[in-house]
Design an enzyme around this catalytic site. Sequence first.
Site, PDB file in Angstrom:
ATOM      1  N   SER A   1       0.753  -1.091  -0.066  1.00 33.66           N
ATOM      2  CA  SER A   1       0.127   0.178  -0.048  1.00 33.66           C
ATOM      3  C   SER A   1       0.730   1.276   0.029  1.00 33.66           C
ATOM      4  O   SER A   1       2.122   0.919   0.364  1.00 33.66           O
ATOM      5  CB  SER A   1      -0.765  -0.139   1.184  1.00 33.66           C
ATOM      6  OG  SER A   1      -1.506   1.261   1.511  1.00 33.66           O
TER       7      SER A   1
ATOM      8  N   TYR B   1      -1.907  -1.403  10.562  1.00 31.61           N
ATOM      9  CA  TYR B   1      -1.819  -1.369   9.157  1.00 31.61           C
ATOM     10  C   TYR B   1      -0.705  -0.985   8.547  1.00 31.61           C
ATOM     11  O   TYR B   1      -0.051  -1.762   7.558  1.00 31.61           O
ATOM     12  CB  TYR B   1      -3.286  -0.678   8.410  1.00 31.61           C
ATOM     13  CG  TYR B   1      -3.366  -0.819   6.895  1.00 31.61           C
ATOM     14  CD1 TYR B   1      -4.085  -1.799   6.563  1.00 31.61           C
ATOM     15  CD2 TYR B   1      -2.896   0.328   5.950  1.00 31.61           C
ATOM     16  CE1 TYR B   1      -4.437  -2.009   5.331  1.00 31.61           C
ATOM     17  CE2 TYR B   1      -3.057  -0.026   4.593  1.00 31.61           C
ATOM     18  CZ  TYR B   1      -3.835  -1.182   4.084  1.00 31.61           C
ATOM     19  OH  TYR B   1      -4.330  -1.477   2.704  1.00 31.61           O
TER      20      TYR B   1
HETATM   21  P1  NAD Z   1     -11.526  -6.197   0.052  1.00 32.26           P
HETATM   22  O1  NAD Z   1     -12.018  -6.226   1.549  1.00 32.26           O
HETATM   23  O2  NAD Z   1     -12.287  -6.007  -1.069  1.00 32.26           O
HETATM   24  O3  NAD Z   1     -10.929  -7.615  -0.150  1.00 32.26           O
HETATM   25  C1  NAD Z   1     -10.127  -8.243   0.814  1.00 32.26           C
HETATM   26  C2  NAD Z   1     -10.026  -9.817   0.319  1.00 32.26           C
HETATM   27  O4  NAD Z   1      -9.463 -10.568   1.350  1.00 32.26           O
HETATM   28  C3  NAD Z   1     -11.593 -10.520   0.341  1.00 32.26           C
HETATM   29  O5  NAD Z   1     -11.609 -11.437  -0.613  1.00 32.26           O
HETATM   30  C4  NAD Z   1     -11.738 -11.047   1.899  1.00 32.26           C
HETATM   31  O6  NAD Z   1     -12.483 -12.283   1.711  1.00 32.26           O
HETATM   32  C5  NAD Z   1     -10.334 -11.439   1.903  1.00 32.26           C
HETATM   33  N1  NAD Z   1     -10.013 -11.807   3.353  1.00 32.26           N
HETATM   34  C6  NAD Z   1      -9.921 -10.965   4.517  1.00 32.26           C
HETATM   35  N2  NAD Z   1      -9.673 -11.771   5.576  1.00 32.26           N
HETATM   36  C7  NAD Z   1      -9.225 -12.854   5.153  1.00 32.26           C
HETATM   37  C8  NAD Z   1      -8.768 -13.714   5.947  1.00 32.26           C
HETATM   38  N3  NAD Z   1      -8.773 -14.008   7.162  1.00 32.26           N
HETATM   39  N4  NAD Z   1      -8.477 -14.881   5.117  1.00 32.26           N
HETATM   40  C9  NAD Z   1      -8.703 -15.155   3.977  1.00 32.26           C
HETATM   41  N5  NAD Z   1      -9.182 -13.994   3.065  1.00 32.26           N
HETATM   42  C10 NAD Z   1      -9.547 -12.978   3.885  1.00 32.26           C
HETATM   43  O7  NAD Z   1     -10.246  -5.309  -0.110  1.00 32.26           O
HETATM   44  P2  NAD Z   1      -9.592  -4.674  -1.161  1.00 32.26           P
HETATM   45  O8  NAD Z   1      -9.549  -3.307  -0.922  1.00 32.26           O
HETATM   46  O9  NAD Z   1      -9.487  -5.609  -2.184  1.00 32.26           O
HETATM   47  O10 NAD Z   1      -7.922  -4.745  -0.461  1.00 32.26           O
HETATM   48  C11 NAD Z   1      -7.225  -5.935  -1.063  1.00 32.26           C
HETATM   49  C12 NAD Z   1      -5.631  -5.719  -0.614  1.00 32.26           C
HETATM   50  O11 NAD Z   1      -5.182  -4.396  -1.188  1.00 32.26           O
HETATM   51  C13 NAD Z   1      -5.497  -5.500   0.836  1.00 32.26           C
HETATM   52  O12 NAD Z   1      -4.057  -6.178   1.184  1.00 32.26           O
HETATM   53  C14 NAD Z   1      -5.408  -3.894   1.106  1.00 32.26           C
HETATM   54  O13 NAD Z   1      -4.694  -3.674   2.327  1.00 32.26           O
HETATM   55  C15 NAD Z   1      -4.781  -3.560  -0.292  1.00 32.26           C
HETATM   56  N6  NAD Z   1      -5.040  -2.072  -0.553  1.00 32.26           N
HETATM   57  C16 NAD Z   1      -6.174  -1.740  -0.716  1.00 32.26           C
HETATM   58  C17 NAD Z   1      -6.514  -0.218  -1.260  1.00 32.26           C
HETATM   59  C18 NAD Z   1      -7.853   0.334  -1.445  1.00 32.26           C
HETATM   60  O14 NAD Z   1      -8.059   1.576  -1.474  1.00 32.26           O
HETATM   61  N7  NAD Z   1      -8.881  -0.561  -1.661  1.00 32.26           N
HETATM   62  C19 NAD Z   1      -5.212   0.587  -0.995  1.00 32.26           C
HETATM   63  C20 NAD Z   1      -4.129  -0.142  -0.906  1.00 32.26           C
HETATM   64  C21 NAD Z   1      -3.747  -1.311  -0.581  1.00 32.26           C
END
Ligand code: NAD
Length: 270
Positions: free
Chosen positions: A152, A165
């Site tokens: 991130s 985080y």
């Molecule tokens: P999201 O909540 O849409 O997806 C998260 C996924 O992780 C889901 O499929 C969920 O089922 C799964 N998950 C959660 N806990 C779990 C567990 N204990 N075991 C297995 N699976 C699990 O989130 P997202 O926004 O798509 O984020 C995905 C990644 O990207 C994360 O690591 C997040 O930190 C990173 N990220 C997101 C953003 C953003 O703006 N959305 C920005 C930077 C980084």
Amino acid sequence: MYRMHEFNIGVLNMSVKGKTAVITGSTSGIGLGIARELAKAGANVILNSFTNSRDDHEIAASLAEEFNVSALYISADMSMPSDCRNLIDKAGKCDILVNNAGIQHVASLTDFPTERWDAIIAINLNSAFHTTAAALPLMRNSGWGRVVNIASAHGLTGSPYKSAYVAAKHGIVGLTKVVALETAEEPITANAICPGYVLTPLVEAQIPDTMQKYGMTRDDVIKNVMLTRQPSREFATVEQIGGTVLYLCSSNADQVTGTTISLDGGWTAL
Ligand code: NAD
């Protein structure tokens, strides 16, 4: 006359066709976006979450049908070390490992619940240690591998109230460097992608409430509430992140290892 765009996609496709990719946390958002781009390019994909619902299996089935690849859903809780290792064991093959599963909790340091700290460190950081340790022998056996960690902008910079985080995301950037150094003389690379804000269903769902609460337009909420730290005032998209994973899997990126690629509209340039 070829069109540049098609030519580039063709080069990228060739490199993942028939490879097996395991993407943690991939039934929604960024993980699903990455799985779609990999499947579209001909990779067989293993989807994961911990819910094991009918919908989870259907998402995999629909990817298989749409892109004519093998797509499987494997339930595993990324907060549990044994589940992380079992996910790779059950996959049986792992040429491309995308450590994507992640959660968030926002609270000041003194109010931060210990249970949330532990869960964030376990899912956002420790899981990548366990899956990578299990996947490297498979990559070595097949003679090629890619580890892509979804970090991130918070892996490179801090924000108040996001202690766990930010710590986990800085940690995964450090882990990425060590994996890259331990595999440096092999045809295996390890890199981290550092997105700023990405328009996932989770983020999209917050827009209507904020519009109503402050009497703002959708555009105002996005530009002046959500994206104040993203100088481009544009979200990154899951397709762009998937495309970056494809680039890291291509031969153009054979010498790209141990580094971070930011998709943050200039956030970390500030
Ligand atoms: P999201 O909540 O849409 O997806 C998260 C996924 O992780 C889901 O499929 C969920 O089922 C799964 N998950 C959660 N806990 C779990 C567990 N204990 N075991 C297995 N699976 C699990 O989130 P997202 O926004 O798509 O984020 C995905 C990644 O990207 C994360 O690591 C997040 O930190 C990173 N990220 C997101 C953003 C953003 O703006 N959305 C920005 C930077 C980084």
